[in-house]
Structures are given as structure tokens and as C-alpha cells.
Write a protein that holds these residues in place. Sequence first.
Motif, PDB file in Angstrom:
ATOM      1  N   LEU A 118     -18.288 -33.701 -14.726  1.00 25.29           N
ATOM      2  CA  LEU A 118     -18.623 -34.987 -15.638  1.00 25.29           C
ATOM      3  C   LEU A 118     -19.743 -35.606 -15.153  1.00 25.29           C
ATOM      4  N   HIS A 119     -19.743 -35.991 -13.842  1.00 23.75           N
ATOM      5  CA  HIS A 119     -20.967 -36.719 -13.577  1.00 23.75           C
ATOM      6  C   HIS A 119     -22.319 -35.941 -13.814  1.00 23.75           C
ATOM      7  N   ALA A 120     -22.206 -34.793 -13.677  1.00 23.96           N
ATOM      8  CA  ALA A 120     -23.694 -34.011 -13.598  1.00 23.96           C
ATOM      9  C   ALA A 120     -24.121 -34.048 -15.209  1.00 23.96           C
ATOM     10  N   TRP A 121     -22.880 -33.927 -16.094  1.00 24.82           N
ATOM     11  CA  TRP A 121     -23.285 -33.862 -17.666  1.00 24.82           C
ATOM     12  C   TRP A 121     -23.699 -35.458 -17.976  1.00 24.82           C
ATOM     13  N   ILE A 122     -23.065 -36.400 -17.424  1.00 26.39           N
ATOM     14  CA  ILE A 122     -23.720 -37.841 -17.832  1.00 26.39           C
ATOM     15  C   ILE A 122     -24.872 -38.184 -17.165  1.00 26.39           C
ATOM     16  N   ALA A 123     -25.087 -37.949 -15.836  1.00 26.07           N
ATOM     17  CA  ALA A 123     -26.119 -38.282 -14.948  1.00 26.07           C
ATOM     18  C   ALA A 123     -27.545 -37.515 -15.202  1.00 26.07           C
ATOM     19  N   TYR A 124     -27.241 -36.228 -14.967  1.00 27.30           N
ATOM     20  CA  TYR A 124     -28.627 -35.381 -14.799  1.00 27.30           C
ATOM     21  C   TYR A 124     -29.521 -35.117 -15.887  1.00 27.30           C
ATOM     22  N   PRO A 125     -29.284 -35.045 -17.154  1.00 32.12           N
ATOM     23  CA  PRO A 125     -30.022 -34.943 -18.134  1.00 32.12           C
ATOM     24  C   PRO A 125     -30.971 -36.180 -18.371  1.00 32.12           C
ATOM     25  N   TRP A 126     -30.429 -37.212 -17.860  1.00 37.92           N
ATOM     26  CA  TRP A 126     -31.530 -38.649 -18.234  1.00 37.92           C
ATOM     27  C   TRP A 126     -32.069 -39.078 -17.057  1.00 37.92           C
ATOM     28  N   ALA A 127     -31.578 -38.436 -16.052  1.00 33.28           N
ATOM     29  CA  ALA A 127     -32.548 -38.982 -14.527  1.00 33.28           C
ATOM     30  C   ALA A 127     -33.709 -38.499 -14.491  1.00 33.28           C
ATOM     31  N   THR A 128     -34.705 -39.556 -14.047  1.00 32.51           N
ATOM     32  CA  THR A 128     -36.177 -39.008 -13.787  1.00 32.51           C
ATOM     33  C   THR A 128     -36.299 -37.965 -12.697  1.00 32.51           C
ATOM     34  N   ASP A 129     -35.290 -38.084 -11.777  1.00 30.46           N
ATOM     35  CA  ASP A 129     -35.234 -37.013 -10.378  1.00 30.46           C
ATOM     36  C   ASP A 129     -33.794 -37.247  -9.909  1.00 30.46           C
ATOM     37  N   ILE A 130     -33.574 -36.261  -9.364  1.00 30.21           N
ATOM     38  CA  ILE A 130     -32.155 -35.821  -8.690  1.00 30.21           C
ATOM     39  C   ILE A 130     -32.589 -35.458  -7.073  1.00 30.21           C
ATOM     40  N   ILE A 131     -31.978 -36.060  -6.251  1.00 30.38           N
ATOM     41  CA  ILE A 131     -32.240 -35.946  -4.674  1.00 30.38           C
ATOM     42  C   ILE A 131     -30.937 -35.288  -4.201  1.00 30.38           C
ATOM     43  N   SER A 132     -30.987 -34.203  -3.766  1.00 34.37           N
ATOM     44  CA  SER A 132     -29.914 -33.586  -2.773  1.00 34.37           C
ATOM     45  C   SER A 132     -30.268 -32.650  -1.896  1.00 34.37           C
ATOM     46  N   PRO A 133     -29.025 -32.586  -1.101  1.00 33.74           N
ATOM     47  CA  PRO A 133     -29.221 -31.781   0.099  1.00 33.74           C
ATOM     48  C   PRO A 133     -29.757 -30.314  -0.346  1.00 33.74           C
ATOM     49  N   ASP A 134     -30.628 -29.468   0.458  1.00 35.45           N
ATOM     50  CA  ASP A 134     -31.040 -28.165   0.162  1.00 35.45           C
ATOM     51  C   ASP A 134     -29.911 -27.166   0.078  1.00 35.45           C
ATOM     52  N   CYS A 135     -28.741 -27.471   0.495  1.00 36.73           N
ATOM     53  CA  CYS A 135     -27.455 -26.500   0.420  1.00 36.73           C
ATOM     54  C   CYS A 135     -26.802 -26.684  -0.741  1.00 36.73           C
ATOM     55  N   CYS A 136     -27.228 -27.636  -1.711  1.00 43.18           N
ATOM     56  CA  CYS A 136     -26.490 -28.141  -2.730  1.00 43.18           C
ATOM     57  C   CYS A 136     -26.947 -27.263  -4.076  1.00 43.18           C
ATOM     58  N   ASN A 137     -26.053 -27.046  -5.017  1.00 35.55           N
ATOM     59  CA  ASN A 137     -26.172 -26.425  -6.272  1.00 35.55           C
ATOM     60  C   ASN A 137     -26.182 -27.194  -7.378  1.00 35.55           C
ATOM     61  N   ASN A 138     -27.529 -27.409  -7.928  1.00 35.22           N
ATOM     62  CA  ASN A 138     -27.203 -28.398  -9.169  1.00 35.22           C
ATOM     63  C   ASN A 138     -27.417 -27.599 -10.441  1.00 35.22           C
TER      64      ASN A 138
END
Length: 354
Positions: A120-140
Motif C-alpha cells: 500500500l505504501h509503495a502504490w501510494i508513494a512511489y508513482p508520485w515521488a521525484t526519487d526513492i532512496i533505498s538500501p542496495d539490498c532492497c527490491n522496489n
Amino acid sequence: MKILFHLGHPAHFHLFKNVIKQLESNGDQCLILIKEKDVLRHLLEGSGFKYENILPEGKSNGWLGLFSDLVKRGSRIIKYCRIHKPDLLIGTSPDISYVGKFLGIPAVNVQEDDADAVPLHAWIAYPWATDIISPDCCNNSRWNNKTTFYAGYHELSYLHPENFLPKKEIVSKYLNPNDPYFVLRFVSLNAHHDDGVNGLSDEMAEQLIEMLEGKGKIIITSERKLKPSVEKYRLNVDPQDIHHVLAFSKLVIGDSQTMSAESGVLGVPFIRFNDFVGKLGYLEELENKYKLGFGFTTDKAKEMIQKVVELVESDVSKEFLIRRDQLLKEKINVADFLYTYITTKKYLKNKYAD
């Protein structure tokens, strides 16, 4: 620059506190918005940071409440931005992504949970974000192509040795740091992404207490109320001091993702017992690559108990500090990374900026 930080959890205060200090010492202005969560207000008040609480009434229950809170938070952030005119929105909340898109302000979502674990977080946040910052072990997942990856974890923004030195004199306010002690951590598991997720029960806690008594002092920290036989072990630690207490413990057992990761990067063995095991890349890496902890789903209670016995009956502290040293050779100071990211990214000024 004028940067707005949105904090929704005590761990997010720790994630950004050193970044905010660096920015303010550089002459930048940091605006802080929070929503009510556990000890977050206490941490901010202790830090001296100015902030505004956009959800002082606390979160609502159920899916209808979730939607209602989303609307309330979003409208309040929009109003705040129109008054204060930030140049950048950054935080872990999905709200800043759609608010930033609506207002034309760059919005950076900082997240370490895999997208499939928080859909739910991903569907609300990621399409509209200018950028996403995550650890390199994370799968977005489908949003990997708009993610800036880095070699680290949120916890290395505040527990990296360049930023944190554990002190026995702080621990001595609560117990003798030279005597062995064990930390049991219980979380509420009542967030929307916790649906269907179980952790440590009071009955399991009683079993662990029976095993650990006589081996060292047992201290409990918990977001939820526990039955009297367990509650009596609760130690009321100032949230500002909890990482010092963790750093000198012999073993941390709990159903918290954050405190498990914090223990791992401090070189303290941890046992994580919940149904998120196997679903979060950063904890999988801490457990399986660096061998700094052990994760068990709730259908593996017997195996978890066996691991507790194994760790308590052997002295693994030196080995775990060696493993931590290996991790630190391969990971970065995340506070420095975030500071550099914010101060060097060439985002256009938003339409409200002078």
C-alpha cells in the motif's frame, strides 16, 4: 535551502537527526512535520528540534480510518507547504509524494522495506515521488528504475561508529552494564502492513523468561501492555538512551524489525520472531550475509528456542563484533550520504519559492 522532513516513526527521527544537524550548521532551514507515534514527540522534545504535529489526535482504526487519515494528513501538509514554501520534501511517509506532485515540489521518499512487503505504501508513494532512496539490498519492484540505491541501512545513519559511541555511564542509570543482561522487545504490530502478521505472545515471553532467568538480568521494552507476569520485567528507559542499553546487552529477542537491525549494526546478537522473516531484504542481509542475527517465522517457535539456548550457553560477543567490523567495511555512513544527496541534487526550485 528550506527542506521539509516528514517523520512518522521514532526510527525516522534517528534516521534524519544527524542530517538535520548538518544542514542547519550549513545554514539551511529544516522544517519538521510529524504524526503521533509511540515516543516520537518525546525524542523531538529532547532534541530541541522545532516541529509541528499534523495528526495530534493519533491514527484512526480500520481501512476507512486509514483513508480518512490519509486525507487529513495530505490536506494539512498542503496547507503547511503553502505557508512555509519548502524547496524539498523528504521523509518516509507516502503523503509527501502525492503532496509534492500536487504542489510541484520535489519529493524524496526514503524507505528500506521492499515494495512487496509494504504494497500500500509503495502504490501510494512511489508513482508520485521525484526519487526513492533505498538500501542496495532492497527490491522496489517496478520502481527500481527510479530508486537511488546505497550501501547501507537506515540504522547506519545514527549507529555508525562515526555518529554513535555507546556509553556505560548512561546504561548505569538503569542497571549494571558489566553484568550480563538480555533485552526482550515487543511491538504492537497494528500498522496496516502488519495485517496477518504475528510476533511474540505473552506465553512465549513467559517461556523465554523462564529460560533466561539465572543467566542474566531480563529487561523488557514494549509498545503494548503485557500480562502481569511479563510486565514486571519492563524497564522504563528514556528513548534517548535505548541504543546505549542495546549496545551492552548479551542478546536481543523480539518481534521488532527496527530494534533487530539496530542490534545487528551494533554487533549484538539478535533473534527476530515474526512473520516478516524472509520478506525484508535489509534484515535478510543482516541475518544471512553478515550472520549478525537470526530470523524465525512464528511457526518455527521450537527452532527459535533452540537458537536462544545456543546463544546463551556460548560466548559469541567477540565473534559478532568481528562480523560487525566486516559489515562496516562494506557499508557507508548513511547520514553523510543523505546530507550529500540533499545538498548536491540539482532540483529546480518549486513554484512557491522566491
